[in-house]
Scaffold this motif. Sequence first.
Motif, PDB file in Angstrom:
ATOM      1  N   GLU A 159       0.897  -1.377  -0.054  1.00  0.00           N
ATOM      2  CA  GLU A 159       0.245  -0.059   0.176  1.00  0.00           C
ATOM      3  C   GLU A 159       1.148   1.323   0.179  1.00  0.00           C
ATOM      4  O   GLU A 159       2.176   1.274   0.757  1.00  0.00           O
ATOM      5  CB  GLU A 159      -0.391  -0.135   1.293  1.00  0.00           C
ATOM      6  N   ARG A 175       2.586   4.635   0.816  1.00  0.00           N
ATOM      7  CA  ARG A 175       2.743   5.287   2.465  1.00  0.00           C
ATOM      8  C   ARG A 175       3.453   6.744   2.100  1.00  0.00           C
ATOM      9  O   ARG A 175       3.735   7.080   0.974  1.00  0.00           O
ATOM     10  CB  ARG A 175       3.693   5.030   3.400  1.00  0.00           C
ATOM     11  N   ALA A 193       5.528   3.708  -2.793  1.00  0.00           N
ATOM     12  CA  ALA A 193       4.591   3.045  -3.535  1.00  0.00           C
ATOM     13  C   ALA A 193       5.183   1.963  -4.522  1.00  0.00           C
ATOM     14  O   ALA A 193       6.627   2.500  -4.600  1.00  0.00           O
ATOM     15  CB  ALA A 193       3.867   3.651  -4.296  1.00  0.00           C
TER      16      ALA A 193
END
Length: 511
Positions: free
Chosen positions: A89, A91, A127
């Motif tokens: 995910e 950040r 990412a």
Amino acid sequence: MNPSQQKWTDGARALADMLAAYGDDKRSSLAMLVLQRFAMPQAYVTVVGETSTGKSSLINALMEKALLPVSATPTTGVVTHIVCRNDVEPRFFAIYRDATQEAIDYDRFCAQSIDPGDDILRLQVRAKPGAPGHVGMHVFDTPGYNAVLSKHEEVLTTFLPQSDVIVFTAGYRTGFGQSDQDLCEAVAAATAHDTNIPVVLAINRAPDGCGFNDKRVAEIVRLTEDGLKRKISVQIIHSTNRAAADGPLQRRTMDAQALWDEVRVHAFAPAVLEATQRRLQKTLFDIVDDAYAALEREEAGLSANADQYAAIRRAVELADGARAQSHREIDQTMRRLEAALPDLVDKLAAAAMQRVEADIMSSNKWLGYADCAQWIAGHCLPFEVRGIGRAIEDHLAVEIDALNQRLEEIANTTIAALDKTVALQGEDPVYKFAKSLSATLAQRLTGSAVNSMLRGMGGVGGAAAGAGNFVKSMVARVGRLFGTRFSREVYNQIGRIFTKKCSNGSMSPSW
């Protein structure tokens, strides 16, 4: 990883562990950074271009997700660092000017991208990119050129000179304007030390069917190469808008895969990786040499008797005196510049205004007020302002060269005095200590000599950025020479004072 790379990686890990066990956290951290670079090849890509040329959209295409905010108005108010890694995910982080960082949510990231505030140095996104081969790339999304010049001089002084690849974006519809020309000159100056840094021109939002034979494309390429004074590679990125048969424009996903594939080829080319390996190897040797010299000095101090310890103290006093003298030289140079630059700028501005007035009065080609005003704003004043900037840079360069010579004389005099101490004392702890200190000073002097400091460290951004960066670099040089670390606020305050004086205060042209 080949056997040679594995050997260096193992060596960096062993050095970091040994320094940590000894309690040398500073050098251990440096060795760990080198270890990380050995273990994972990384590439640094800086994306530059005028406001609203689609830089953020190109980076979103690299990541295959809308990470960076985009709109018809400028959305990048701060340098944003995109770290391409295998995170599941994305950040988001805010990096502050006091060197701290904070994890933030996406909404706050978008808001601070547009209006970051004075305390944020840059934003960061970690990412996963769309293509696995792009893992390891660090991409820096930068504000438009005018914002870079006034607020983000580190783009010109740090990111561009140390980039593995530079992506220069230009808008097809807007064409190549004066700001693009100015940015080309800034990129050329920032990379003058290494003209082999690849520059990829991304002509963005071109219409469907537009190719290299298109007249506007050819013109943008020609003007970019003229401004950069080098050959470049070119990628045409077609518009994401497509006209529907019976309705409004339809948006489609931007296809920039060819651009980022080419960037990857440049960034991870064998020659680039080999050069990086050599730099990392040299850094390891420098860490070892510096640690060994510090250990020698500590050992000499522990084994010295009272008389020898007094002699060692005299050697330390020599180094401390040289450092204080260097600070005085910097302070005197700053005071001279502060006194001289306002008058110089006033004279240059007055002469420029006289030339502008003479051109206006002698010309018979004006069709009216609007025609004259357009010529003044679009050509005459930008030309004169660049001339003023170059004249200020020349003045600063003279002061810088003179200061550099004085700093070298101080260091060399100190080294000679330490060598004399060695000769007088002979083979004992004093000899070891003074010899080590002398060698360290000589190494740092050689490695940090100032050559055309203004142009190399900030003159590419104009006199305002150059003045601030020049003084910060002088202070940093003394810190490196005598092993002193100054706080970030010291550098920032110096830069703010000189940049403000050159761009806003009494040193600014009266118009």
